[in-house]
Design a protein around this motif. Structure first.
Motif, PDB file in Angstrom:
ATOM      1  N   PHE A   1       0.822  -1.156   0.047  1.00 41.44           N
ATOM      2  CA  PHE A   1       0.101  -0.158   0.036  1.00 41.44           C
ATOM      3  C   PHE A   1       1.021   1.255   0.113  1.00 41.44           C
ATOM      4  O   PHE A   1       0.773   2.194  -0.866  1.00 41.44           O
ATOM      5  N   VAL A   2       1.901   1.158   0.814  1.00 49.21           N
ATOM      6  CA  VAL A   2       2.853   2.404   0.915  1.00 49.21           C
ATOM      7  C   VAL A   2       3.624   2.608  -0.557  1.00 49.21           C
ATOM      8  O   VAL A   2       3.713   3.774  -0.774  1.00 49.21           O
ATOM      9  N   ILE A   3       4.015   1.625  -0.748  1.00 46.30           N
ATOM     10  CA  ILE A   3       4.887   1.632  -2.126  1.00 46.30           C
ATOM     11  C   ILE A   3       4.001   2.126  -3.314  1.00 46.30           C
ATOM     12  O   ILE A   3       4.077   3.138  -4.041  1.00 46.30           O
ATOM     13  N   LEU A   4       2.628   1.561  -3.554  1.00 44.07           N
ATOM     14  CA  LEU A   4       1.853   1.906  -4.420  1.00 44.07           C
ATOM     15  C   LEU A   4       1.494   3.334  -4.261  1.00 44.07           C
ATOM     16  O   LEU A   4       1.356   4.190  -5.339  1.00 44.07           O
ATOM     17  N   SER A   5       1.130   3.743  -3.296  1.00 48.51           N
ATOM     18  CA  SER A   5       0.867   5.377  -3.112  1.00 48.51           C
ATOM     19  C   SER A   5       2.075   6.081  -3.263  1.00 48.51           C
ATOM     20  O   SER A   5       1.793   7.031  -3.873  1.00 48.51           O
ATOM     21  N   TRP A   6       3.194   5.689  -3.029  1.00 51.04           N
ATOM     22  CA  TRP A   6       4.344   6.557  -3.084  1.00 51.04           C
ATOM     23  C   TRP A   6       4.392   6.653  -4.734  1.00 51.04           C
ATOM     24  O   TRP A   6       4.764   7.818  -5.220  1.00 51.04           O
ATOM     25  N   LEU A   7       4.286   5.394  -5.253  1.00 48.79           N
ATOM     26  CA  LEU A   7       4.509   5.488  -6.895  1.00 48.79           C
ATOM     27  C   LEU A   7       3.581   6.574  -7.520  1.00 48.79           C
ATOM     28  O   LEU A   7       3.817   7.213  -8.648  1.00 48.79           O
ATOM     29  N   PHE A   8       2.235   6.139  -7.247  1.00 44.44           N
ATOM     30  CA  PHE A   8       1.058   6.897  -7.845  1.00 44.44           C
ATOM     31  C   PHE A   8       1.266   8.576  -7.594  1.00 44.44           C
ATOM     32  O   PHE A   8       1.398   9.258  -8.594  1.00 44.44           O
ATOM     33  N   PHE A   9       1.729   8.938  -6.375  1.00 41.11           N
ATOM     34  CA  PHE A   9       1.759  10.395  -6.008  1.00 41.11           C
ATOM     35  C   PHE A   9       3.118  10.809  -6.618  1.00 41.11           C
ATOM     36  O   PHE A   9       3.404  12.186  -7.113  1.00 41.11           O
ATOM     37  N   LEU A  10       4.113  10.144  -6.914  1.00 41.23           N
ATOM     38  CA  LEU A  10       5.501  10.466  -7.549  1.00 41.23           C
ATOM     39  C   LEU A  10       5.237  10.860  -9.098  1.00 41.23           C
ATOM     40  O   LEU A  10       5.576  11.643  -9.437  1.00 41.23           O
ATOM     41  N   ARG A  11       4.563   9.808  -9.673  1.00 44.60           N
ATOM     42  CA  ARG A  11       3.984  10.190 -10.969  1.00 44.60           C
ATOM     43  C   ARG A  11       3.115  11.139 -11.137  1.00 44.60           C
ATOM     44  O   ARG A  11       3.440  11.885 -12.236  1.00 44.60           O
ATOM     45  N   LEU A  12       2.007  11.432 -10.520  1.00 40.79           N
ATOM     46  CA  LEU A  12       1.367  12.583 -10.311  1.00 40.79           C
ATOM     47  C   LEU A  12       2.210  13.970 -10.247  1.00 40.79           C
ATOM     48  O   LEU A  12       1.930  14.770 -10.983  1.00 40.79           O
ATOM     49  N   GLN A  13       3.004  13.969  -9.372  1.00 45.70           N
ATOM     50  CA  GLN A  13       3.958  15.046  -9.054  1.00 45.70           C
ATOM     51  C   GLN A  13       4.723  15.422 -10.293  1.00 45.70           C
ATOM     52  O   GLN A  13       4.926  16.610 -10.573  1.00 45.70           O
ATOM     53  N   LYS A  14       5.237  14.404 -10.903  1.00 44.35           N
ATOM     54  CA  LYS A  14       5.997  14.747 -12.263  1.00 44.35           C
ATOM     55  C   LYS A  14       5.328  15.091 -13.316  1.00 44.35           C
ATOM     56  O   LYS A  14       5.906  16.109 -13.936  1.00 44.35           O
TER      57      LYS A  14
ATOM     58  N   LEU B   1       3.833  20.137 -16.292  1.00 46.10           N
ATOM     59  CA  LEU B   1       2.738  21.256 -16.587  1.00 46.10           C
ATOM     60  C   LEU B   1       3.216  22.641 -16.172  1.00 46.10           C
ATOM     61  O   LEU B   1       2.846  23.501 -16.797  1.00 46.10           O
ATOM     62  N   GLN B   2       3.148  22.843 -14.968  1.00 45.27           N
ATOM     63  CA  GLN B   2       3.862  23.917 -14.360  1.00 45.27           C
ATOM     64  C   GLN B   2       4.760  24.616 -15.052  1.00 45.27           C
ATOM     65  O   GLN B   2       4.904  25.598 -15.186  1.00 45.27           O
ATOM     66  N   GLU B   3       5.975  23.672 -15.330  1.00 44.17           N
ATOM     67  CA  GLU B   3       7.101  24.366 -15.982  1.00 44.17           C
ATOM     68  C   GLU B   3       6.801  24.915 -17.328  1.00 44.17           C
ATOM     69  O   GLU B   3       7.524  25.887 -17.468  1.00 44.17           O
ATOM     70  N   VAL B   4       6.008  24.276 -17.926  1.00 43.49           N
ATOM     71  CA  VAL B   4       5.631  24.930 -19.513  1.00 43.49           C
ATOM     72  C   VAL B   4       4.889  26.235 -19.197  1.00 43.49           C
ATOM     73  O   VAL B   4       5.164  27.039 -19.924  1.00 43.49           O
ATOM     74  N   MET B   5       3.850  25.949 -18.201  1.00 41.38           N
ATOM     75  CA  MET B   5       3.231  27.331 -18.104  1.00 41.38           C
ATOM     76  C   MET B   5       3.911  28.501 -17.440  1.00 41.38           C
ATOM     77  O   MET B   5       3.693  29.609 -17.810  1.00 41.38           O
ATOM     78  N   SER B   6       4.944  28.237 -16.711  1.00 37.82           N
ATOM     79  CA  SER B   6       5.695  29.485 -15.942  1.00 37.82           C
ATOM     80  C   SER B   6       6.647  29.772 -16.932  1.00 37.82           C
ATOM     81  O   SER B   6       7.303  30.963 -16.628  1.00 37.82           O
ATOM     82  N   PHE B   7       7.171  28.947 -17.895  1.00 33.98           N
ATOM     83  CA  PHE B   7       8.212  29.252 -18.963  1.00 33.98           C
ATOM     84  C   PHE B   7       7.823  30.762 -19.505  1.00 33.98           C
ATOM     85  O   PHE B   7       8.548  31.505 -19.935  1.00 33.98           O
ATOM     86  N   SER B   8       6.619  30.407 -20.076  1.00 35.07           N
ATOM     87  CA  SER B   8       5.963  31.621 -20.906  1.00 35.07           C
ATOM     88  C   SER B   8       5.504  32.690 -20.232  1.00 35.07           C
ATOM     89  O   SER B   8       5.835  33.865 -20.783  1.00 35.07           O
ATOM     90  N   ALA B   9       5.426  32.705 -18.976  1.00 32.60           N
ATOM     91  CA  ALA B   9       4.898  33.934 -18.195  1.00 32.60           C
ATOM     92  C   ALA B   9       6.472  34.602 -17.826  1.00 32.60           C
ATOM     93  O   ALA B   9       6.450  35.838 -17.899  1.00 32.60           O
TER      94      ALA B   9
END
Length: 160
Positions: free
Chosen positions: A63-76, A81-89
């Motif tokens: 459970f801990v490993i799956l949660s960690w992998l899920f949130f790591l992928r989500l964070q990446k 997406l944030q990097e692309v948006m902030s680059f243009s600003a």
């Protein structure tokens, strides 16, 4: 826009399998173990207890490993997406469209698709504004030329 499966729904499905599948398998397997005498019953019960504790520990770690992998992928994905948006600003430019996986199309891919649509709309409006500015300059130049020509003729014809 087609939405196949929710990102959170896939997360819950994987966790459901790791939480409920092992105890179900344990119950199913323990149903086939027969006990012939009392001594063997105590040993079998103790073994079943150890297997249960081991299985519970495995479930917690999984459970801990799956949660960690899920949130790591989500964070990446969110960070890109944030990097692309902030680059243009930062650079006062239009951002480049981001890649979207059409086969998956979860909430983040829908956000990326909306972002790409927004970029296309902004580029189109910038192009239309530039064309309108050129048209305005041409109109002013033509009007000033059309006004100067008759005034010049009148000035030449007028007696001073």
């Amino acid at each position: 826009m087609k939405q196949n499966k929710s990102l959170f729904r896939r997360f819950l499905k994987a966790h459901f399998l790791f939480i409920f599948l092992p105890p179900t398998m344990l119950i199913f397997i323990s149903a086939f173990f027969g006990v012939s005498d009392i001594h063997e019953k105590n040993v079998n019960t103790l073994n079943l207890f150890y297997v249960t504790v081991l299985l519970f520990g495995f479930m917690m770690v999984a459970f801990v490993i799956l949660s960690w992998l899920f949130f790591l992928r989500l964070q990446k994905r969110l960070a890109s997406l944030q990097e692309v948006m902030s680059f243009s600003a930062k650079n006062n430019s239009f951002p480049k469209p981001i890649s979207v996986q059409a086969d998956r199309m979860d909430e983040l891919d829908q956000l990326g698709s909306s972002f790409n649509w927004m970029v296309q709309e902004l580029e189109g409006s910038r192009k239309r504004a530039y064309e309108e500015e050129l048209l305005r300059h041409r109109l002013i130049a033509n009007l000033s030329h059309d006004l100067r020509t008759p005034l010049t003729i009148l000035r030449e014809l007028s007696p001073d």
